[in-house]
Design an enzyme around this catalytic site. Structure first.
Site, PDB file in Angstrom:
ATOM      1  N   HIS A   1     -43.363  14.523  15.077  1.00 52.23           N
ATOM      2  CA  HIS A   1     -43.245  15.519  14.017  1.00 52.23           C
ATOM      3  C   HIS A   1     -42.231  16.610  14.344  1.00 52.23           C
ATOM      4  CE1 HIS A   1     -47.442  14.039  13.676  1.00 52.23           C
ATOM      5  NE2 HIS A   1     -47.547  14.440  14.926  1.00 52.23           N
TER       6      HIS A   1
ATOM      7  N   ALA B   1       0.832  -1.206   0.000  1.00 50.89           N
ATOM      8  CA  ALA B   1       0.000   0.000   0.000  1.00 50.89           C
ATOM      9  C   ALA B   1       0.865   1.253   0.000  1.00 50.89           C
ATOM     10  CB  ALA B   1      -0.925  -0.014   1.206  1.00 50.89           C
TER      11      ALA B   1
ATOM     12  N   THR C   1       7.051  -2.907  -6.796  1.00 48.97           N
ATOM     13  CA  THR C   1       6.388  -3.876  -5.920  1.00 48.97           C
ATOM     14  C   THR C   1       7.369  -4.805  -5.218  1.00 48.97           C
ATOM     15  OG1 THR C   1       6.010  -5.217  -7.903  1.00 48.97           O
ATOM     16  CG2 THR C   1       4.184  -3.844  -7.127  1.00 48.97           C
TER      17      THR C   1
ATOM     18  N   LYS D   1      -4.627   6.766  -1.461  1.00 44.33           N
ATOM     19  CA  LYS D   1      -5.640   5.965  -2.145  1.00 44.33           C
ATOM     20  C   LYS D   1      -6.319   4.989  -1.199  1.00 44.33           C
ATOM     21  CE  LYS D   1      -4.275   2.869  -5.236  1.00 44.33           C
ATOM     22  NZ  LYS D   1      -3.938   2.234  -6.544  1.00 44.33           N
TER      23      LYS D   1
END
EC number: 2.7.7.23
Length: 436
Positions: free
Chosen positions: A339, A10, A83, A23
């Site tokens: 109400h 991440a 990665t 992200k």
């Protein structure tokens, strides 16, 4: 030794999200994207690691606020981008038999598919799917059904671009193999990054077994922009609502209803169109009518709405909440509020009736104050209760009153100006009808 460890990647900037927020902190059905991944990860392993870089402190604090035991690492994106560099950052004290590597932007992934990656004898298992439009995905290159390599879109030749078997972005490695092979990965590609996918080709050259496991493309959908985020949220909403309806919740026009992934339902519940349920709300044996919003609240054996708003920390039991009633941090037990009322920072007890237009005036400009209303209280229309104030049991409050003092049991409370009727004054003010 853990059987399986999990590394969640991440660290990316997520530039296509066009946001200053990471992200993985963008929300999906009420929760950050990364939270969905972490929850599923903990169903598989208790050794969960996450690799961050962009907005490191912000993401770290968000993750640790919910997942205290997760191990957090920071990628060296200058010297080890890509990665493989991200996965490498989380190898410290990794001693499990297998390591599952997944991306932090795949919130739709299912636990059973992640488990299937690890439930075989291969040294490396990679997730793959058949794509109708493979553009942008890494291609899984086969030779007689055996995996040869994964090639990224920007590095693929014309023949490789025609391949429809695509990398889904999740891998299960023999842990010792992973630790030994990552240092061998080079960044000889168009992006000058260290690709974890290159571990496949290196492992094959050393005689290791690599298998692809077919998965559902939708479940492994990556969220790269806000359009994809909206698609993923719709898919997750459909899953949430389908599961709830199969377990007994009635929904009218479910496509118009939004339910947070943390919300829980029990017993006989009915939701009408345009209902919104947010946060870890709990609904039991209740009817939520059209247009009502419930946030981080508890509703049991009650009917709510239409067009009511329960703000956070409201607890409603055996109560009728009518149209255009707003509650916030309110506890109501066997109450009727039919109400156009605001009831904030209050406790209202059984048998009490709240007249139309009742307001708890809870804020003095500096602090919030509490209103406590006892049992069997009748509050007339257009009443203001100026907190802090305690209304005793069996109190009758006349319409139009402003209550600033505590009451005693059995009191009638009336605070309004004396009515004076002046005969004929209409004609004096406007003149007689024949003179208009």
């Amino acid at each position: 030794m853990n059987e399986i460890s999990i590394i969640i990647l991440a660290a990316g900037n997520g530039t296509r999200m066009k946001s200053n927020k990471s992200k993985v902190l963008h929300t999906l059905c009420g929760e950050p994207m990364i939270s969905h991944i972490l929850k599923k990860s903990y169903e598989i392993s208790n050794d969960v690691r996450i690799v961050l870089s962009y907005q490191f402190e912000e993401v770290k604090n968000s993750v640790l606020s919910e997942f205290k035991d997760v191990k957090i690492y920071k990628q060296d994106t200058i010297n080890r981008p890509g990665t493989a560099g991200a996965a490498e950052a989380a190898l410290e004290n990794l001693n499990s038999k297998k390591t599952l590597v997944i991306c932090g932007d795949m919130p739709l992934v299912e636990v059973n598919e992640l488990k299937s990656l690890c439930d075989n004898t291969a040294d490396i298992s990679l997730s793959a799917f058949r794509a109708k439009n493979p553009f942008g995905y890494g291609r899984v290159v086969l030779n007689q059904q055996n995996v040869i390599k994964i090639v990224e879109q920007k590095d693929a030749n014309d023949d490789e671009k025609k391949i429809d078997l695509c990398n889904a972005g999740a891998y299960c490695f023999d842990t010792n193999l992973l630790k030994n092979i990552i240092p061998l990965i080079k960044n000889e590609n168009a992006s000058r990054e260290f690709y974890l996918t290159d571990a496949i080709e290196l492992a094959l050259k050393q005689g290791f077994m690599v298998k692809s496991v077919l998965v559902d493309e939708t479940n492994f959908m990556g969220i790269n922009d806000k359009f994809a985020l909206s698609i993923a949220e719709e898919i997750m909403q459909n899953r949430i609502k389908e599961n709830l309806m199969k377990n007994g919740v009635i929904m009218s026009l479910p496509d118009t209803i939004f339910i947070d992934s943390r919300a829980e339902f029990e017993g006989e519940c009915k939701l009408e169109p345009n209902v919104v349920i947010l946060g870890n709300s709990f609904i039991k044996n209740s009817h939520i009518k059209s247009g009502s919003v419930i946030e981080f609240s508890e509703v049991c054996d009650s009917d709510i709405g239409p067009m009511a708003h329960l703000r956070p920390n409201s607890k409603i039991y055996k109560t009728h909440i009518g149209n255009f009633v707003e509650l916030k941090n309110a506890s109501l037990n066997e109450v009727k509020a039919g109400h156009l009322s605001y009831l904030g920072d209050c406790e209202i007890n059984s048998g009490t009736n709240i007249g139309c237009g009742t307001i708890t005036c809870n804020y003095d400009g500096k602090k919030k104050h509490k209103t406590i209303i006892g049992k069997n209280v009748f509050i007339g229309s257009d009443t203001q209760l100026v907190a802090p104030v305690n209304v005793a049991d069996d109190t009758l409050i006349a319409a139009g009153s402003t209550v600033t003092k505590d009451t005693n049991k059995g009191d009638l409370v009336i605070t309004r100006g004396k009515q004076i009727n002046k005969a004929g004054y209409f004609y004096k003010f406007f003149g007689k009808n024949d003179e208009k």
